[in-house]
Enzyme design. Structure first.
Site, PDB file in Angstrom:
ATOM      1  CD  GLU A  80       0.003  -7.569  -5.708  1.00 15.78           C
ATOM      2  OE1 GLU A  80      -0.234  -8.205  -4.670  1.00 15.78           O
ATOM      3  OE2 GLU A  80       0.558  -6.446  -5.703  1.00 15.78           O
TER       4      GLU A  80
ATOM      5  CD  GLU B  19       5.044  -6.009   0.878  1.00 18.83           C
ATOM      6  OE1 GLU B  19       4.417  -5.298   0.074  1.00 18.83           O
ATOM      7  OE2 GLU B  19       4.650  -7.130   1.237  1.00 18.83           O
TER       8      GLU B  19
ATOM      9  CG  HIS C  13       1.971  -4.528   2.775  1.00 16.07           C
ATOM     10  ND1 HIS C  13       1.546  -5.187   1.653  1.00 16.07           N
ATOM     11  CD2 HIS C  13       0.860  -4.303   3.518  1.00 16.07           C
ATOM     12  CE1 HIS C  13       0.228  -5.364   1.719  1.00 16.07           C
ATOM     13  NE2 HIS C  13      -0.211  -4.831   2.843  1.00 16.07           N
TER      14      HIS C  13
ATOM     15  CG  HIS D  40      -2.925  -5.690  -3.617  1.00 15.72           C
ATOM     16  ND1 HIS D  40      -1.688  -5.597  -3.042  1.00 15.72           N
ATOM     17  CD2 HIS D  40      -3.749  -4.941  -2.864  1.00 15.72           C
ATOM     18  CE1 HIS D  40      -1.771  -4.825  -1.972  1.00 15.72           C
ATOM     19  NE2 HIS D  40      -3.009  -4.419  -1.848  1.00 15.72           N
TER      20      HIS D  40
ATOM     21  CG  ASP E 156      -3.439  -1.913   0.509  1.00 16.99           C
ATOM     22  OD1 ASP E 156      -3.829  -0.987   1.238  1.00 16.99           O
ATOM     23  OD2 ASP E 156      -4.186  -2.821   0.098  1.00 16.99           O
ATOM     24  CD  GLU E 157       1.810  -4.021  -2.618  1.00 16.42           C
ATOM     25  OE1 GLU E 157       2.164  -4.487  -1.531  1.00 16.42           O
ATOM     26  OE2 GLU E 157       1.279  -4.697  -3.519  1.00 16.42           O
TER      27      GLU E 157
ATOM     28  CD  GLU F 171       0.594  -8.108  -0.877  1.00 19.71           C
ATOM     29  OE1 GLU F 171       0.161  -7.529  -1.868  1.00 19.71           O
ATOM     30  OE2 GLU F 171       1.523  -7.661  -0.182  1.00 19.71           O
TER      31      GLU F 171
ATOM     32  CD1 TRP G 226      -7.880   0.029  -0.398  1.00 23.19           C
ATOM     33  CD2 TRP G 226      -8.573  -1.489  -1.894  1.00 23.19           C
ATOM     34  NE1 TRP G 226      -6.764  -0.552  -0.965  1.00 23.19           N
ATOM     35  CE2 TRP G 226      -7.167  -1.488  -1.887  1.00 23.19           C
ATOM     36  CE3 TRP G 226      -9.235  -2.359  -2.753  1.00 23.19           C
ATOM     37  CZ2 TRP G 226      -6.409  -2.319  -2.712  1.00 23.19           C
ATOM     38  CZ3 TRP G 226      -8.481  -3.197  -3.584  1.00 23.19           C
ATOM     39  CH2 TRP G 226      -7.078  -3.159  -3.546  1.00 23.19           C
TER      40      TRP G 226
ATOM     41  CB  THR H 101       5.067  -4.420  -4.791  1.00 22.79           C
ATOM     42  OG1 THR H 101       5.233  -4.295  -3.397  1.00 22.79           O
ATOM     43  CG2 THR H 101       5.452  -5.803  -5.221  1.00 22.79           C
TER      44      THR H 101
HETATM   45 FE   LIG Z   1       0.338  -6.525  -3.340  1.00 25.75          FE
HETATM   46 FE   LIG Z   2       2.487  -6.013  -0.201  1.00 25.16          FE
END
Ligand SMILES: [Fe+2]
Ligand SMILES: [Fe+2]
Length: 351
Positions: A126, A190, A226, A140, A222-223, A137, A83, A193
């Protein structure tokens, strides 16, 4: 895409999104005095330990090249499939742009200032992450930055100043150029977050802003990805080198996992990060309980209690990390009480 785990930690100047900071960010120790006077006045910065991994351990990381290819790279998403911030924001090239912005501002009106303090702090974190992490990142920071700009609720100039200060100050995360410590740190970070963005999503929904909730949820996802990648690397290290890995785990926890933005400064508030953290604790976005929950999660995830055949130091480290959650639980209530009683501080970020 060729990627070597040893390069992830030491050599590659251009890293994938879930990679670690490059050599540049592991560079020569900063002069604490210079930092103190120019970038983070009044906040103590320790000169970091430069290298703490025994050189022979490099072989372990070299031997993992193919494993990384098959097990870690699958968690990377190509830009084509990712995205992008524009997917969630009013499109300025379209006719209805001003109406969309008006709607966004209307939705933002129902959200309390404290929430914006936390969202700004998250965004600054971020935005200021070292370049090695920016492939993913960066989206973000970009998305939250543009959302906050359009919301009309914050002082963008003060926020931009804070970002510049923070990038200048750097981050003091005590990884010692040591991939064992680094991957422990990033596994924890991660997940932290992920927890934080998930909680801002939940709160945005409660305040009636479902669009903002969607934004925070996408970032949280996303986090999570990660976190999965980093925890898999540590899982593998526990498999091939449990003693060094458990000692690294204990070492990082003894030093405490410091948030990447802990040196934030806006040119005014010398304890800005502490004040921001207190608001996050009060709001329930990232709390002392979350810290302990994450530690407990990782102890279980890596089956630390079940490790056998450790050295005396390894066993000591194992006991330390396994008993730590219980000790931290005792501090939770006190931390919550302190945060509740803390006087409310005004933030230069909020208009
Ligand atoms: Fe992030
Ligand atoms: Fe991350």
């Amino acid at each position: 895409m060729a990627l070597k785990l040893n390069e992830m930690s030491f050599e590659s100047p251009k890293l994938p999104s879930v990679a670690l900071p490059t050599m540049a960010s592991f560079g020569p120790p900063r002069k604490a005095e210079t930092l103190k006077t120019t970038l983070v006045p009044l906040r103590e910065v320790q000169v970091p330990v430069k290298h703490s991994m025994p050189p022979e351990k490099m072989e372990i990381f070299k031997s993992l090249d193919n494993w990384v290819e098959d097990n870690i790279l699958i968690h990377l998403k190509s830009p084509e499939k990712s995205w992008q911030p524009q997917d969630f924001l009013p499109d300025s090239k379209l006719d209805g742009f001003y109406e969309r912005v008006k709607e966004l501002k209307e939705r933002a009106k129902g959200i309390p200032d404290n929430y914006f303090v936390v969202l700004v702090g998250d965004m600054i974190t971020e935005e200021a992450l070292p370049t090695a992490w920016t492939a993913e990142e960066n989206r973000h920071g970009d998305l939250l930055n543009k959302y906050l700009y359009l919301s009309g609720r914050v002082d963008m100039r003060q926020i931009e100043k804070t970002i510049q200060y923070l990038i200048g100050a750097g981050m003091d995360w005590k990884m010692e150029n040591n991939p064992y410590l680094s991957f422990i740190y990033t596994s924890f970070q991660e997940r932290a977050t992920f927890v934080s963005h998930k909680n801002t999503a939940k709160l945005a929904g409660e305040y009636g802003d479902t669009e903002l909730a969607k934004i925070c949820n996408f970032i949280a996802a996303d986090e999570k990805r990660h976190e999965t990648a980093y925890t898999k690397i540590i899982e593998k290290l526990f498999e091939i080198d449990p003693d060094e890995t458990v000692r690294a785990f204990a070492s990082m926890m003894r030093k405490k996992i410091t948030m990447p933005a802990h040196l934030m400064y806006d040119g005014r508030d010398e304890n800005l990060f502490d004040h921001f953290s207190a608001v996050a604790q009060r709001l329930g976005v990232y709390t002392t309980k979350d810290y302990t929950d994450i530690l407990e999660f990782l102890v279980d995830r890596w089956k630390v209690k079940e490790l056998i055949g450790l050295s005396a130091d390894g066993r000591k480290a194992q006991d330390y990390v396994c008993e730590l959650p219980l000790r931290l639980r005792k501090l939770e209530e006190k931390a919550q009480l302190i945060a509740k009683r803390a006087p409310s501080i005004s933030f230069s970020w909020i208009s």
